[in-house]
Design an enzyme around this catalytic site. Structure first.
Site, PDB file in Angstrom:
ATOM      1  N   ASP A  30       0.836  -1.194   0.000  1.00  0.00           N
ATOM      2  CA  ASP A  30       0.000   0.000   0.000  1.00  0.00           C
ATOM      3  C   ASP A  30       0.875   1.250   0.000  1.00  0.00           C
ATOM      4  O   ASP A  30       2.101   1.163  -0.129  1.00  0.00           O
ATOM      5  CB  ASP A  30      -0.959  -0.021   1.196  1.00  0.00           C
ATOM      6  CG  ASP A  30      -0.248  -0.011   2.537  1.00  0.00           C
ATOM      7  OD1 ASP A  30       0.964   0.266   2.592  1.00  0.00           O
ATOM      8  OD2 ASP A  30      -0.916  -0.292   3.551  1.00  0.00           O
ATOM      9  N   ALA A  31       0.267   2.410   0.191  1.00  0.00           N
ATOM     10  CA  ALA A  31       1.006   3.675   0.158  1.00  0.00           C
ATOM     11  C   ALA A  31       2.040   3.769   1.279  1.00  0.00           C
ATOM     12  O   ALA A  31       3.005   4.517   1.169  1.00  0.00           O
ATOM     13  CB  ALA A  31       0.030   4.848   0.245  1.00  0.00           C
TER      14      ALA A  31
END
Length: 146
Positions: A30-31
């Site tokens: 994810d980010a």
């Protein structure tokens, strides 16, 4: 250029437990740079699929049969203990804790270097894909699960 066949990743049985290797790719994160929570379920699904394949079961046979059957997840419990990150080499394990006429409960752990990161318990049901109702697990597969 010489091209030789390369087999896809497969797992193995060790002390009654099926172990399947997974590497974390950029697309899995994810980010924040850690594995996105839903992707652990994908890793677990791949392991269960390879587990059945190593037992000699082709899920495609059920999909192509006249009386089409397949597996569906009925219930899932997951506990995220520690995160995995890009390039980690993970081991996903699978063992059947119990099974009945139409269901099986599979315990799975995702670990890195012997450290458990995620624990998953999945209850799967064997279903008619035509009627969408439970059907008995074939005897041959029940014997292999035992």
């Amino acid at each position: 250029m010489i091209i030789k066949p390369v087999a896809p990743a497969c797992g193995e049985f060790v002390d009654g437990e099926f172990l399947f290797p997974v590497r974390v790719y950029y697309e899995d994160t994810d980010a924040g740079g850690i594995v996105y929570y839903a992707n652990y379920l994908k890793f677990a699904e791949r392991c269960r699929t390879e587990y059945l394949r190593c037992l000699g079961t082709r899920q495609q046979d059920g999909l192509e049969a006249e009386e089409k059957t397949g597996w569906v997840v009925r219930h899932c419990e997951i506990d995220y203990l520690k995160p995995a990150v890009l390039d980690d080499e993970l081991i996903v394990s699978c063992r059947v804790n119990n099974f009945g006429g139409v269901t099986a409960v599979m315990h799975q752990e995702i670990s890195r270097g012997g450290e458990v990161l995620v624990v998953i318990d999945v209850k799967v049901a064997h279903l008619s894909l035509v009627t969408k109702k439970p059907v008995r697990i074939p005897k041959e597969l029940l014997q292999k699960l035992a």
